[in-house]
Design a protein around this motif. Structure first.
Motif, PDB file in Angstrom:
ATOM      1  N   MET A   1       0.813  -1.219   0.000  1.00  0.00           N
ATOM      2  CA  MET A   1       0.000   0.000   0.000  1.00  0.00           C
ATOM      3  C   MET A   1       0.848   1.271   0.000  1.00  0.00           C
ATOM      4  SD  MET A   1      -1.427   0.007   3.921  1.00  0.00           S
ATOM      5  CE  MET A   1      -0.266  -0.252   5.270  1.00  0.00           C
TER       6      MET A   1
ATOM      7  N   GLN B   1       3.031   2.049  -2.054  1.00  0.00           N
ATOM      8  CA  GLN B   1       3.364   2.494  -3.408  1.00  0.00           C
ATOM      9  C   GLN B   1       2.525   3.704  -3.815  1.00  0.00           C
ATOM     10  OE1 GLN B   1       2.019  -0.198  -6.581  1.00  0.00           O
ATOM     11  NE2 GLN B   1       0.791  -1.278  -5.044  1.00  0.00           N
ATOM     12  N   TYR B   2       1.456   3.962  -3.051  1.00  0.00           N
ATOM     13  CA  TYR B   2       0.575   5.081  -3.360  1.00  0.00           C
ATOM     14  C   TYR B   2       0.953   6.301  -2.524  1.00  0.00           C
ATOM     15  CZ  TYR B   2      -2.278   1.395  -5.425  1.00  0.00           C
ATOM     16  OH  TYR B   2      -2.716   0.334  -6.165  1.00  0.00           O
ATOM     17  N   ASP B   3       1.025   7.448  -3.201  1.00  0.00           N
ATOM     18  CA  ASP B   3       1.397   8.685  -2.506  1.00  0.00           C
ATOM     19  C   ASP B   3       0.402   9.039  -1.412  1.00  0.00           C
ATOM     20  OD1 ASP B   3       3.638   8.984  -4.057  1.00  0.00           O
ATOM     21  OD2 ASP B   3       2.711  10.364  -5.482  1.00  0.00           O
TER      22      ASP B   3
ATOM     23  N   TYR C   1      -7.432   0.436   4.439  1.00  0.00           N
ATOM     24  CA  TYR C   1      -6.951   0.214   3.074  1.00  0.00           C
ATOM     25  C   TYR C   1      -7.395  -1.145   2.543  1.00  0.00           C
ATOM     26  CZ  TYR C   1      -3.697  -0.619  -0.769  1.00  0.00           C
ATOM     27  OH  TYR C   1      -3.153  -0.927  -1.989  1.00  0.00           O
TER      28      TYR C   1
END
Length: 271
Positions: free
Chosen positions: A1, A3-5, A234
């Motif tokens: 998770m 990897q998402y800004d 998430y």
């Protein structure tokens, strides 16, 4: 998770606010100001709604309204404010103003839900820098006034006898609470802000009698709660604020059970 800004931003902002809430929460609980944190969150809701109506930054509206609310409470006096009538009137007025501003501004329903329940995954890099500044400011002020605040919070009679400026300490702490509330609303929303600012601190009191230990443990519980909430939210798509509060509440009830076991053992030893 990660990897998402937006998840990276959420973890950074959530951790900073958890530290701030963990520290200030110990003094909120010690001074029996949980109800004022709850009230300031509702006032903050009205401020954020006004910001949406006026087309300004939500944090500016939050700060303006909560600071004015804190000054009002300080002028009224905490003891007078504790009366049920005063609390209900101010809470009702704040909610009504928030609804009015949202209506006048033709604000979408998603924004209303964000104000009430928070949206940590919607925080951008600019919000993070604002939260960094607020967190550092709150902790530095608490550190500068730590001795006086600790004395007044845990031994008010002694602090008054020692000649400390009790009234100014109270007003200053209320203003600091207002600043902390303004930042925290963005994470868990106006309805749950008082939970993040009080539950970890209340849970920490079950495990240690040291004030500094309470601060450390309260911050740790708040941080773990935010991390758990973000991770669970998430993977499940359920509200992050629910998992944060559920984790903190679980630790609180575990602390209650732990304290009960300790009391039983002490009672058995004395018998």
């Amino acid at each position: 998770m990660f990897q998402y800004d937006f998840m990276q931003h959420a973890f950074i902002a959530g951790t900073l606010i958890a530290v701030m809430c963990g520290v200030i929460g110990v003094f909120i609980v010690a001074r029996s100001l949980s109800f004022i944190a709850h009230t300031l969150s509702h006032i903050g809701f009205a401020g954020a709604a006004f910001a949406a109506y006026a087309g300004i930054d939500p944090l500016a509206g939050l700060l303006a309204f909560t600071l004015l609310g804190a000054l009002g409470v300080g002028q009224m006096g905490v003891r007078m404010f504790r009366r049920d009538a005063s609390i209900s009137v101010i809470l009702s007025l704040a909610l009504a103003l928030g609804i009015l501003f949202l209506s006048l501004g033709n604000v979408q329903g998603n924004y209303s839900r964000t104000l009430l329940f928070g949206s940590v995954v919607g925080i951008d890099l600019q919000d993070i820098w604002l939260i960094v500044v607020i967190t550092i400011f709150v902790i530095l002020v608490l550190g500068a006034g730590y001795r006086w605040l600790k004395f007044d919070s845990f031994d008010q009679v002694g602090a008054e006898a020692a000649g400390l400026p009790i009234r100014w300490i109270s007003i200053g702490f209320l203003l600091l609470m207002a600043v902390a509330v303004s930042a925290t609303v963005q994470i868990v929303g106006a309805l749950l802000v008082f939970a993040l600012m009080t539950v970890p601190a209340a849970a920490a009191r079950f495990f240690t009698q040291s004030i500094f230990g309470m601060i450390l443990l309260s911050s740790l519980i708040a941080i773990l709660g935010v991390w758990f909430g973000l991770t669970a939210g998430y993977y499940t798509n359920a509200p992050v604020s629910f998992f944060i509060v559920a984790f903190d509440a679980a630790v609180y009830f575990i602390g209650m059970a732990f304290q009960a076991i300790i009391r039983r053992r002490r009672g058995a030893e004395t018998a």
